[in-house]
Design an enzyme around this catalytic site. Structure first.
Site, short mmCIF file in Angstrom:
data_model
loop_
_atom_site.label_atom_id
_atom_site.label_comp_id
_atom_site.label_asym_id
_atom_site.label_seq_id
_atom_site.Cartn_x
_atom_site.Cartn_y
_atom_site.Cartn_z
CG HIS A 1 3.59 99.88 -39.44
ND1 HIS A 1 2.52 100.06 -40.25
CD2 HIS A 1 3.36 98.73 -38.78
CE1 HIS A 1 1.67 99.07 -40.09
NE2 HIS A 1 2.16 98.26 -39.21
CB CYS B 1 16.19 85.99 -34.80
SG CYS B 1 14.51 85.44 -35.12
C1 PEP Z 1 10.13 87.59 -32.74
O1 PEP Z 1 8.93 87.40 -32.54
O2 PEP Z 1 11.01 87.40 -31.87
C2 PEP Z 1 10.62 88.02 -34.05
C3 PEP Z 1 11.90 88.06 -34.33
O3 PEP Z 1 9.68 88.43 -34.94
P1 PEP Z 1 8.95 89.87 -34.88
O4 PEP Z 1 9.61 90.66 -33.79
O5 PEP Z 1 9.11 90.44 -36.22
O6 PEP Z 1 7.56 89.46 -34.54
#
Ligand code: PEP
Ligand code: MG
Length: 750
Positions: A364, A677
């Protein structure tokens, strides 16, 4: 142990204290101390070896060996008996030194006539400072009492070395914590920073290792341990029913706080003349030395717990809390063993960087560091032992390197690097309001990832078109209890206000796997990344998701709203999530609250399965966002948290790119808006290849928008695509090199 040996020991410590109190130079003090120890122990020889650098010990003072060998005789760690004591942190006690394994005769010392040898490490909190040795002609083993007495003396020497009592002109007698240190560690967040050390938990300074009155010290220890026990019991009460791991740690604290063996050892140390705090530290040093040698993960954890308990006890005894009255420097770089997300957020944007002795990429704290856009170094071995508050420090999050108290050459080279990055930043600022349009006229949409209110100022500064991913779990992770709907809706409203009409895509709660809420009992799962997480939790236990959806609708207060659901692996999960939103809208309508003028619902594509979902899903879904971090780990079956495999497969592997190309084709077929993303979107070369595969919207860290846009504005995308297709046709595994080479031929270095 007899009372007479205890009083002998106290007498010796008393004399040591007198010698230390005299206003004399470091060398003189050491000479006097070796003399005192030899005469008190009845040995012909007493010598003190100190480290002149991390590998070499130097004879710094002796009673009995030839005077001309002082500062001349040197041994490498592991070399000879002295070197072995330093290496193993164990006592060597032998009646026949020449017969002992590893014995090495140093002719300049004249030690050949001494048969018995007893060497004790001089160590302080896991840091080896030197070796204390006594030798005698008579072939005899030193008794347990005698070695114990030497250990106690070594403890006092270690404290006094730390306090600078033996500073002199020779290298081995330089003040501690002055040399420059290079630490090769891991990186959990890129970037570079220069600043001054701010210790999250400043070390406790023991200024009085020797005490006159054991009765008083024993009483002080008793009282402090009582306070400690009460404190630990209270913590346990507070944590009841909570996180299993935390409870386990607290149980271990309680076990140590009530340990008779631990208490007994400290009582004996005090009986020998140590003060209560020196006794605690002596036991702590022994535990730390053991920690260095133990490879079993469970045992190491327990030794860490003992270390924590000792720190607590020391703070009780000395009254030194975390608040030392020192002022946070203007350019603080936080140094800690580990830190929680809440504590990190309290420091907020004041920090320039973070260096942790432990930590992990997916912790975190790492998530928060990413949100704060500051470099984070993890696994920086011994940094909390080496660094002092206010030390000059340079952090290279790109390479995972820490320079502590760097020398001038390093400083200059590092500053050049920072200056180059600053120049680049200026270049990026100059194109902030220009479009990310390639030479052949393709315009990319670049948005940013966020998760905290603190991220929002970057929306304007970075030139992002909006927030492509708002990770809502951060608000849940940094709290010690479940946030209320009213709190969440106020926060989401502030986020939308700060975005000033730019689109913000809120992702509903993505917990489970590495993101465990402190106030929810974690599931014991064999493989959490493949387990009960994200939308799976949301649909099975919809209470929290319903509360969150309502908070989002309320925050929008009639404004347009975009929401996406994480980790959708099949069509039906999406329809069920949409149904939850419909119900939430219905409730809001009944309550008379305004509904968003436009509600855009989407899904995150994070498992390969969704790329092959039925056509109907692509018809219905409002938009899709590829969560490349998760998608890649499942595509290659390589855990994103596992250091061994997480970098094993290249994002620019043709298989992965071809898969992404297929998703683009399906979305284009239906005109379904698609974005990417994951972290790769913020890496210029990767971003370029994603665009070449047909992606037109990328969401990334705000700091990446400049470099990514800068690259887009200099390339011909159709040509890059051609390079990729040719590389694929030729059977290349990854297109990284061909694309890099192509760019280099255009004069672009990435
Ligand atoms: C991902 O898995 O690419 C994402 C953007 O979500 P997180 O990194 O929060 O799992
Ligand atoms: Mg994800």
């Amino acid at each position: 142990m007899s009372e007479s040996t205890e009083s002998e020991s106290r007498k010796l410590l008393g004399r040591l204290r007198e010698a230390l109190a005299e206003d004399s130079a470091g060398q003189e003090r050491l000479d006097k101390i070796t003399h005192l120890i030899a005469s008190s122990m009845g040995t012909e020889v007493c010598s003190i070896y100190l480290f002149r650098d991390s590998e070499t010990l130097e004879l710094c003072a002796t009673e009995g060996l030839k005077a001309e060998s002082v500062h001349q005789t040197r041994l490498r760690v592991g070399e000879g008996l002295v070197g072995r004591v330093a290496k193993s942190s164990h006592i060597i006690n032998t009646a026949d030194a020449p017969k002992e394994k590893g014995f090495r005769y140093m002719p300049e010392t004249g030690e050949e006539i001494y048969s018995s040898f007893c060497g004790v490490p001089i160590q302080r909190l896991g840091e080896n400072l030197g070796v204390l040795v006594v030798q005698s002609k008579e072939a005899r083993d030193f008794s347990a009492d005698e070695t114990y007495a030497l250990e106690v003396v070594a403890m006092v020497l270690a404290e006094m070395t730390e306090l600078g009592a033996f500073v002199g002109e020779h290298d081995a007698m330089q003040a501690r914590h002055r040399q420059s240190v290079l630490i090769k560690a891991g990186s959990a967040q890129e970037g570079t920073a220069e600043g001054h050390v701010w210790l999250h938990e400043p070390r406790v300074v023991v200024t009085n290792p020797i005490a006159d009155d054991p009765e008083t010290e024993l009483k002080r220890l008793d009282e402090a341990v009582d306070t400690l026990r009460v404190g630990v019991d209270k913590m346990l009460e507070g944590a009841a029913g909570g996180d299993k791991e935390q409870l386990q740690v607290l149980e271990a604290y309680r076990m140590f706080a009530n340990s008779k063996g631990w208490m007994k050892r400290m009582q004996s140390d005090i009986a020998r003349g140590l003060s209560a705090e020196a006794a605690v530290e002596k036991e702590q040093s022994t535990a730390r030395a053991r920690m260095e040698q133990v490879t079993d993960a469970y045992l190491r954890e327990r030794l860490h717990d003992l270390d924590d308990v000792s720190n607590r006890l020391l703070r009780i005894l000395t009254g030194q809390g975390a608040q030392t009255g020192a002022e946070l420097p203007a350019d603080p770089i936080l140094v800690a063993r580990n830190i929680g997300p809440g504590e990190l957020l309290e420091y907020g944007r004041s920090l320039r960087g973070i260096v942790l002795e432990e930590g992990s990429v997916g912790s975190h704290a790492a998530i928060v560091a990413r949100a704060l856009a500051i470099p984070l170094i993890i696994h920086a071995d011994r940094i909390t032992t080496e660094a002092l508050n206010g030390d000059h420090i340079m952090v290279d999050g790109d390479q995972g390197i820490v320079h502590l108290r760097p020398d001038e050459t390093v400083v200059n080279a590092f500053r050049d690097k920072i200056a180059m990055q600053a120049e680049a930043q200026e270049r990026y600022a100059s194109i902030r309001d220009k479009p990310a349009t390639t030479l052949d006229g393709v315009t990319m949409s670049l948005t940013m990832n966020a998760g905290l209110m603190a991220d929002l100022p970057s929306l304007e500064g970075s030139g992002a078109e909006g927030v492509g991913l708002f990770r809502t779990e951060l608000q849940f992770l940094v709290r010690s209890q479940m946030p209320k709907r009213s709190e969440l809706s106020a926060l989401y409203a502030r986020v939308m206000d700060a975005a000033k009409g730019k689109r913000v895509v809120f992702r509903t709660l993505d917990i489970g796997s590495d993101k465990v809420l402190p106030y929810m009992t974690p599931e014991d799962e064999p493989n959490p990344a493949l387990g009960w997480r994200a939308i799976r939790v949301g649909l099975d236990k919809p209470g929290v998701m319903r509360m969150q959806l309502q908070a989002l609708l309320r925050a929008a207060n009639g404004r347009p709203l975009s929401v996406m659901f994480p980790f959708i692996a099949q069509y039906e999960e999406y329809t069920r999530a949409v149904w939850e939103m419909e119900k939430a809208k219905e409730r809001e309508r009944k309550l008379g609250h305004p509904l968003p003028e436009k509600l855009d619902l989407g899904a995150m594509l994070e498992t390969p399965s969704l790329g092959f979902a039925p056509q109907k899903f692509f018809d219905e879904v409002g938009f899709l966002s590829i969560g490349g971090n998760d998608l890649k780990q499942f595509f290659f079956a390589a855990d994103r948290e596992n250091e061994r495999v997480r970098k094993r497969y290249d994002t620019l592997n043709v298989s992965f790119l071809t898969f992404l190309e297929g998703i683009v084709a399906r979305c284009n077929h239906n005109a379904t808006p698609l974005s990417f993303c994951g972290e790769d979107a913020g890496r210029p070369l990767e971003a370029l290849c994603l665009a070449a595969m047909g992606l037109r919207t990328l969401s990334m860290r705000p700091a990446s928008i400049g470099p990514v846009k800068n690259l887009f504005r200099r390339v011909n995308l159709a040509e890059v695509r051609q390079v990729i297709i040719e590389a694929r046709d030729q059977g290349e595994q990854s297109v990284r090199k061909p694309v890099k080479d192509y760019l280099a031929a255009q004069g672009i270095i990435v």
